[in-house]
Scaffold this active site. Structure first.
Site, PDB file in Angstrom:
ATOM      1  N   GLN A  47      19.204  24.126  17.634  1.00  0.00           N
ATOM      2  CA  GLN A  47      20.608  24.500  17.806  1.00  0.00           C
ATOM      3  C   GLN A  47      21.514  23.355  17.347  1.00  0.00           C
ATOM      4  O   GLN A  47      22.722  23.509  17.339  1.00  0.00           O
ATOM      5  CB  GLN A  47      20.896  24.778  19.289  1.00  0.00           C
ATOM      6  CG  GLN A  47      20.100  25.933  19.883  1.00  0.00           C
ATOM      7  CD  GLN A  47      20.314  26.027  21.390  1.00  0.00           C
ATOM      8  OE1 GLN A  47      19.645  25.376  22.172  1.00  0.00           O
ATOM      9  NE2 GLN A  47      21.254  26.857  21.802  1.00  0.00           N
ATOM     10  N   HIS A  80      22.458  26.958  14.070  1.00  0.00           N
ATOM     11  CA  HIS A  80      23.910  26.752  14.107  1.00  0.00           C
ATOM     12  C   HIS A  80      24.407  25.998  12.873  1.00  0.00           C
ATOM     13  O   HIS A  80      25.534  25.511  12.862  1.00  0.00           O
ATOM     14  CB  HIS A  80      24.316  26.012  15.389  1.00  0.00           C
ATOM     15  CG  HIS A  80      24.159  26.845  16.624  1.00  0.00           C
ATOM     16  ND1 HIS A  80      24.025  26.310  17.893  1.00  0.00           N
ATOM     17  CD2 HIS A  80      24.100  28.193  16.795  1.00  0.00           C
ATOM     18  CE1 HIS A  80      23.895  27.299  18.776  1.00  0.00           C
ATOM     19  NE2 HIS A  80      23.928  28.445  18.141  1.00  0.00           N
ATOM     20  N   CYS A 118      36.438  27.499  -6.912  1.00  0.00           N
ATOM     21  CA  CYS A 118      37.323  28.669  -6.803  1.00  0.00           C
ATOM     22  C   CYS A 118      38.612  28.385  -6.041  1.00  0.00           C
ATOM     23  O   CYS A 118      39.455  29.278  -5.909  1.00  0.00           O
ATOM     24  CB  CYS A 118      36.579  29.833  -6.143  1.00  0.00           C
ATOM     25  SG  CYS A 118      36.446  29.706  -4.342  1.00  0.00           S
TER      26      CYS A 118
HETATM   27 ZN   LIG Z   1      34.586  28.510  -3.714  1.00  0.00          ZN
END
Ligand SMILES: [Zn+2]
Length: 255
Positions: free
Chosen positions: A107, A127, A163
């Protein structure tokens, strides 16, 4: 059957030796000895400070630039960068070296198991990890260190270079789904385990708690090493309350 808390280390070591597939599940308790605070537990950083919890909530992160700026500042000083693995982490790496550890589900997001020598392909981080960033738009992953360099160079909230999307540490925030493929691997490991060793986890949050149930239901022995009681102590075949950094090396040496 003996009471879970009366089973001795030698007997448990025998179970480890005899097991075909030992699956280990670790939680915050194994890393507190390395100076990593427990974030989610009853005494956890998030539990006691709702403002800190806000920084870890996906909704606020995606909608509030100030939350992202504060998150990057917090990542710069994350304790994982300076923490060293402790005797508990090293014992589990040694258990793998002895051929007795199939899968290590954790975890924790600190990467200390790998740093201690556990094979990355045997470690399942349910996690996520703070050592990588992920773009929330295109999904691209990159080393955290590169993003932190950009923050140090003056970008308060560095966007994805591919992006322009929002970058976030590759950890599971509050309000965020676990990665389905990662979860499937963890469940498959629990199903095929014949010994599940749960270390330093309060077993109060899913899916960690569910993995113990799955392993027990499919016939695995369950051994719990945790300082405080867990909801699964009665179901366990053995419960050890000793400090992890002491008892795990003893167990691995005996196994
Ligand atoms: Zn990206």
């Amino acid at each position: 059957m003996a009471e879970p808390d009366s089973v001795g280390l030698e007997e448990i070591a025998g179970w480890v030796r005899a097991a075909r597939s030992v699956v280990v599940l670790t939680g915050a308790g194994i890393s507190t000895e390395s100076g990593i605070p427990d974030f989610r537990g009853p005494q956890g950083v998030w539990t006691k400070d709702p403002k800190a919890e806000k920084l870890s909530n996906l909704h606020y992160y995606m909608t509030d630039p100030e939350v992202r700026v504060a998150s990057w500042q917090a990542r710069l000083v994350h304790p994982a960068w300076t923490a060293e693995p402790n005797a508990g982490h090293r014992a589990l790496a040694e258990l793998e070296g002895k051929g007795h550890l199939e899968v290590l589900v954790t975890q924790n997001i600190d990467g200390l198991h790998q740093k201690a020598g556990s094979s990355p392909d045997r470690v399942i981080e349910i996690h996520g990890t703070v050592r990588e960033v992920v773009c929330m738009a295109c999904g691209e992953r990159a080393p955290m260190e590169r993003a932190l360099d950009r923050v140090r160079a003056g970008e308060a909230d560095p966007p994805c270079r591919s992006c322009g999307g929002i970058l976030k540490s590759a950890t599971i925030a509050f309000g965020q789904q676990l990665d389905p493929a990662t979860l499937r691997r963890a469940v498959a490991a629990a199903q095929t385990a014949d010994l599940l060793l749960a270390v330093g986890t309060s077993l109060s949050v899913h899916p960690a708690a569910g993995l113990v149930e799955i392993a027990a239901r499919t016939g695995a022995r369950v051994v719990i090493v945790n300082a405080s009681p867990t909801p699964y102590d009665a179901l366990a075949d053995a419960v050890l309350r000793d400090p992890i950094g002491t008892v795990l090396p003893e167990l691995v040496t005996a196994a």
